[in-house]
Write an enzyme that holds these catalytic residues in place. Structure first.
Site, PDB file in Angstrom:
ATOM      1  N   SER A  52      33.684  39.183  36.742  1.00  0.00           N
ATOM      2  CA  SER A  52      33.890  40.628  36.843  1.00  0.00           C
ATOM      3  C   SER A  52      32.962  41.177  37.922  1.00  0.00           C
ATOM      4  O   SER A  52      31.787  40.824  37.989  1.00  0.00           O
ATOM      5  CB  SER A  52      33.653  41.313  35.500  1.00  0.00           C
ATOM      6  OG  SER A  52      32.389  40.986  34.963  1.00  0.00           O
ATOM      7  N   GLY A  83      32.688  44.701  38.867  1.00  0.00           N
ATOM      8  CA  GLY A  83      32.516  46.148  38.857  1.00  0.00           C
ATOM      9  C   GLY A  83      33.633  46.861  39.598  1.00  0.00           C
ATOM     10  O   GLY A  83      34.818  46.631  39.330  1.00  0.00           O
ATOM     11  N   ASP A  92      34.048  43.698  28.369  1.00  0.00           N
ATOM     12  CA  ASP A  92      34.558  43.082  27.145  1.00  0.00           C
ATOM     13  C   ASP A  92      36.064  43.320  27.016  1.00  0.00           C
ATOM     14  O   ASP A  92      36.814  42.422  26.604  1.00  0.00           O
ATOM     15  CB  ASP A  92      33.848  43.659  25.928  1.00  0.00           C
ATOM     16  CG  ASP A  92      32.334  43.571  26.041  1.00  0.00           C
ATOM     17  OD1 ASP A  92      31.842  42.616  26.673  1.00  0.00           O
ATOM     18  OD2 ASP A  92      31.652  44.471  25.522  1.00  0.00           O
TER      19      ASP A  92
END
Length: 315
Positions: A220, A222, A252
């Protein structure tokens, strides 16, 4: 089935203020509490989208009583493992531009009997093909190789294992070769000791991890979305969110969407798009609220099958 194990769950209180000024008395514009912890958030997101996961958590003390009550309201299938210590309470301070300041407690001490009970609750319903996710930090007293032990036990059952953690717990889990890992860029840098400032650097590092036997590496990034690397695939997906509310739990929800897709047989690109869409939807919601199907409307995700290697990544 998708089973989530969260060794260090929390009660998450999110407080919204106009601006955070250190050392001053601030009045909250709003406040909410949610059941928290990475695996709890993954399970809540899956349940919100129609999946029937199983969430496994330790619980004790007054905060544990509150956690159990909050989980009961979500109707997410849950297995509670009683412990002597009290569940932690984490506080997030949210500002109107989406800036989030987090205050996380360490959590209760887990003894070997507690760890054994957590493993039993997690592994007993698992069968071949089950996805088991080990998520989040480890509380005091828990062995640093807790997730590595979980991976070894799950492999004996023929189950798939996804790990989303950091620090020594993540490093030992990676060495045990889970099916999937989902670090963010900072966690991947900590794992490898490298500075990863471009898409190419992230992809090359993920490929090295895939070469060790890990089937999927999802990173991930951002505002830059996420990249998924496997032996045969490198795909990048991103969504522009112009009205962020809270970033807490967004990663998550991204993992939940990815697992949802993989568990239902979607190809890797479609599963990543689903994950990024769920994560983007979570950013638009307060606290650690998870998205429902209606929250996914009008969220566009760009899928890039040939990522730009020289793309500089945002801090």
């Amino acid at each position: 089935m998708i089973i989530t194990l969260t060794p260090n769950p929390s009660v998450d209180r999110a407080v919204t203020v106009e601006a955070l000024h250190r050392g001053q008395v601030l009045r909250a514009a709003s406040s909410r509490i949610d059941p928290g912890g990475k695996g709890v958030n993954v399970g809540r997101a899956l349940a919100s989208m129609g999946e029937q996961p199983l969430v496994v958590v330790p619980s004790g003390g007054p905060e544990g009583t509150l956690l159990e009550a909050l989980l009961a309201k979500t109707a997410v299938p849950t297995r509670i493992v009683p412990i002597a210590g009290s569940v932690r309470m984490n506080i997030s301070v949210l500002e109107p531009d989406g800036t989030t300041t987090k205050l996380n407690e360490a959590g209760p001490t887990l003894g070997s009997a507690d760890v054994h009970a957590l493993f039993a609750a997690t592994l007993s319903p698992a069968t071949a093909g089950t996805w088991i996710t080990g998520c989040g930090s480890l509380p005091p007293g828990a062995p640093a190789d807790l997730y590595a032990q979980l991976i070894a036990e799950a492999k004996r059952l023929g189950a798939h294992v996804a790990i989303d953690s950091s620090g020594p717990a993540f490093a030992t889990a990676v060495a045990a070769i889970p099916t999937l890992i989902k670090p963010n860029r900072t966690e991947l840098e900590e794992l490898t000791g490298r500075s990863l400032t471009t898409m190419g650097a992230v992809i090359d590092t993920a490929r090295e991890l895939v070469d060790t036997g890990i089937r999927f590496v999802a990173v991930s990034l951002g505002r830059d979305g996420a990249v998924l690397v496997s032996a045969d695939t490198v795909v990048h997906a991103r969504s522009i969110v112009t009205d962020p509310v809270s970033t807490v739990g967004a990663g998550d929800c991204m993992l939940a969407g990815l697992l949802f897709g993989l568990n239902r047989g979607e190809d890797e690109a479609d599963a990543l798009v689903r994950g990024v869409r769920w994560g983007a939807a979570a950013v638009r919601l307060p606290g650690t609220e998870v998205p429902a199907p209606a929250d996914l409307e009008h969220i566009e995700v760009d899928l890039i099958r040939s990522p730009r290697r020289d793309l500089p990544l945002n801090d």
